[in-house]
Design a protein around this motif. Structure first.
Motif, PDB file in Angstrom:
ATOM      1  N   ALA A  34       0.870  -1.143  -0.107  1.00 49.00           N
ATOM      2  CA  ALA A  34      -0.342   0.330   0.418  1.00 49.00           C
ATOM      3  C   ALA A  34       1.061   1.107  -0.276  1.00 49.00           C
ATOM      4  N   GLY A  35       1.877   1.292   0.048  1.00 50.11           N
ATOM      5  CA  GLY A  35       2.946   2.158   0.190  1.00 50.11           C
ATOM      6  C   GLY A  35       3.431   2.967   1.238  1.00 50.11           C
ATOM      7  N   GLN A  36       3.489   1.864   2.349  1.00 54.66           N
ATOM      8  CA  GLN A  36       4.090   2.290   3.818  1.00 54.66           C
ATOM      9  C   GLN A  36       5.132   1.935   3.829  1.00 54.66           C
ATOM     10  N   SER A  37       6.446   3.137   3.655  1.00 52.00           N
ATOM     11  CA  SER A  37       7.333   3.106   4.122  1.00 52.00           C
ATOM     12  C   SER A  37       8.428   2.644   5.029  1.00 52.00           C
ATOM     13  N   VAL A  38       7.403   3.346   6.108  1.00 53.55           N
ATOM     14  CA  VAL A  38       8.412   3.645   7.710  1.00 53.55           C
ATOM     15  C   VAL A  38       6.919   3.336   8.272  1.00 53.55           C
ATOM     16  N   PHE A  39       7.445   1.424   9.281  1.00 52.82           N
ATOM     17  CA  PHE A  39       6.451   0.904   9.814  1.00 52.82           C
ATOM     18  C   PHE A  39       6.773   0.976  11.003  1.00 52.82           C
ATOM     19  N   HIS A  40       5.572   2.292  10.891  1.00 50.29           N
ATOM     20  CA  HIS A  40       5.458   3.047  12.578  1.00 50.29           C
ATOM     21  C   HIS A  40       4.056   4.500  12.394  1.00 50.29           C
ATOM     22  N   VAL A  41       3.230   3.216  12.330  1.00 52.80           N
ATOM     23  CA  VAL A  41       1.610   3.981  12.811  1.00 52.80           C
ATOM     24  C   VAL A  41       2.195   5.233  12.182  1.00 52.80           C
ATOM     25  N   HIS A  42       1.379   6.040  10.753  1.00 53.94           N
ATOM     26  CA  HIS A  42       1.149   7.248  10.476  1.00 53.94           C
ATOM     27  C   HIS A  42       0.196   7.855   9.625  1.00 53.94           C
ATOM     28  N   LEU A  43      -0.518   9.186   9.962  1.00 49.73           N
ATOM     29  CA  LEU A  43      -1.677   9.036   8.730  1.00 49.73           C
ATOM     30  C   LEU A  43      -0.279  10.770   7.874  1.00 49.73           C
ATOM     31  N   HIS A  44      -1.347  10.432   7.132  1.00 47.80           N
ATOM     32  CA  HIS A  44      -0.460  11.812   6.243  1.00 47.80           C
ATOM     33  C   HIS A  44      -1.553  12.781   6.372  1.00 47.80           C
ATOM     34  N   VAL A  45      -1.490  14.017   5.735  1.00 42.51           N
ATOM     35  CA  VAL A  45      -2.521  15.242   5.298  1.00 42.51           C
ATOM     36  C   VAL A  45      -2.046  15.994   3.889  1.00 42.51           C
ATOM     37  N   MET A  46      -2.427  16.078   3.477  1.00 43.24           N
ATOM     38  CA  MET A  46      -2.257  16.290   2.228  1.00 43.24           C
ATOM     39  C   MET A  46      -3.833  17.506   1.684  1.00 43.24           C
ATOM     40  N   GLY A  47      -2.860  18.276   1.402  1.00 42.97           N
ATOM     41  CA  GLY A  47      -3.697  19.938   0.713  1.00 42.97           C
ATOM     42  C   GLY A  47      -3.207  20.862  -0.145  1.00 42.97           C
ATOM     43  N   GLY A  48      -3.573  21.759   0.280  1.00 50.08           N
ATOM     44  CA  GLY A  48      -2.798  23.217  -0.284  1.00 50.08           C
ATOM     45  C   GLY A  48      -3.081  23.031  -2.560  1.00 50.08           C
ATOM     46  N   ARG A  49      -4.112  22.298  -3.060  1.00 51.12           N
ATOM     47  CA  ARG A  49      -3.904  21.876  -4.514  1.00 51.12           C
ATOM     48  C   ARG A  49      -5.186  20.858  -4.262  1.00 51.12           C
ATOM     49  N   LYS A  50      -5.628  21.168  -5.781  1.00 51.51           N
ATOM     50  CA  LYS A  50      -6.714  19.817  -6.043  1.00 51.51           C
ATOM     51  C   LYS A  50      -5.755  18.805  -5.805  1.00 51.51           C
ATOM     52  N   LEU A  51      -6.958  17.957  -5.397  1.00 49.23           N
ATOM     53  CA  LEU A  51      -5.980  16.439  -5.286  1.00 49.23           C
ATOM     54  C   LEU A  51      -7.159  15.433  -5.802  1.00 49.23           C
ATOM     55  N   LYS A  52      -6.392  14.347  -6.690  1.00 43.96           N
ATOM     56  CA  LYS A  52      -7.555  13.714  -7.347  1.00 43.96           C
ATOM     57  C   LYS A  52      -7.465  12.331  -7.592  1.00 43.96           C
ATOM     58  N   TRP A  53      -8.729  11.839  -7.348  1.00 50.42           N
ATOM     59  CA  TRP A  53      -9.419  10.303  -7.410  1.00 50.42           C
ATOM     60  C   TRP A  53      -9.306   9.803  -8.462  1.00 50.42           C
ATOM     61  N   PRO A  54      -9.004   8.001  -8.316  1.00 49.28           N
ATOM     62  CA  PRO A  54      -8.546   7.881  -7.294  1.00 49.28           C
ATOM     63  C   PRO A  54      -6.704   8.487  -7.033  1.00 49.28           C
ATOM     64  N   PRO A  55      -6.263   8.522  -6.019  1.00 49.98           N
ATOM     65  CA  PRO A  55      -4.771   8.124  -5.703  1.00 49.98           C
ATOM     66  C   PRO A  55      -4.079   7.859  -6.374  1.00 49.98           C
ATOM     67  N   GLY A  56      -4.082   6.109  -7.313  1.00 55.06           N
ATOM     68  CA  GLY A  56      -3.015   5.687  -7.563  1.00 55.06           C
ATOM     69  C   GLY A  56      -2.426   4.467  -7.475  1.00 55.06           C
TER      70      GLY A  56
END
Length: 115
Positions: A93-115
């Motif tokens: 799923a793209g997890q590269s650091v194995f410590h639970v974390h949330l990503h908060v992203m914004g500041g531009r139009k985000l597309k869906w699906p993300p990839g």
């Protein structure tokens, strides 16, 4: 369970990060490889490798991560324009650091699906 990850070191104050929010149980800091104009990572100070490792006793801590995401969005001016909150679980799923974390992203139009 090892907390010898870069995020564990940031959580313990052993490594510098551009911290935007913190309390006794949570640290939020800017991603060093941002995928949006605003890209903040939110981690618990407690080391939990993946979403699969969360226990029932961690329920309030996981809720605090999302409350911190709301606060980070407010502090970063994203509340009105919108933002995305993502948690990856495992390498596939793209997890590269194995410590639970949330990503908060914004500041531009985000597309869906993300990839």
């Amino acid at each position: 369970m090892s907390d010898d990850t870069i995020f564990g070191k940031i959580a313990r104050g052993e490594m510098d990060a551009d911290i935007v929010y913190e309390n006794e149980r949570i640290v939020a800091f800017r991603d060093i490889n941002p995928q949006a104009p605003t890209h903040v990572l939110i981690i618990p100070r407690k080391s939990i490798p993946t979403l699969n490792d969360i226990e029932p006793d961690d329920a309030s801590l996981m809720g605090e991560l999302f409350l911190a995401a709301k606060e980070v969005a407010r502090l970063e001016g994203l509340s009105e324009s919108g933002y995305r909150v993502v948690m990856n679980c495992g390498e596939g799923a793209g997890q590269s650091v194995f410590h639970v974390h949330l990503h908060v992203m914004g500041g531009r139009k985000l597309k869906w699906p993300p990839g």
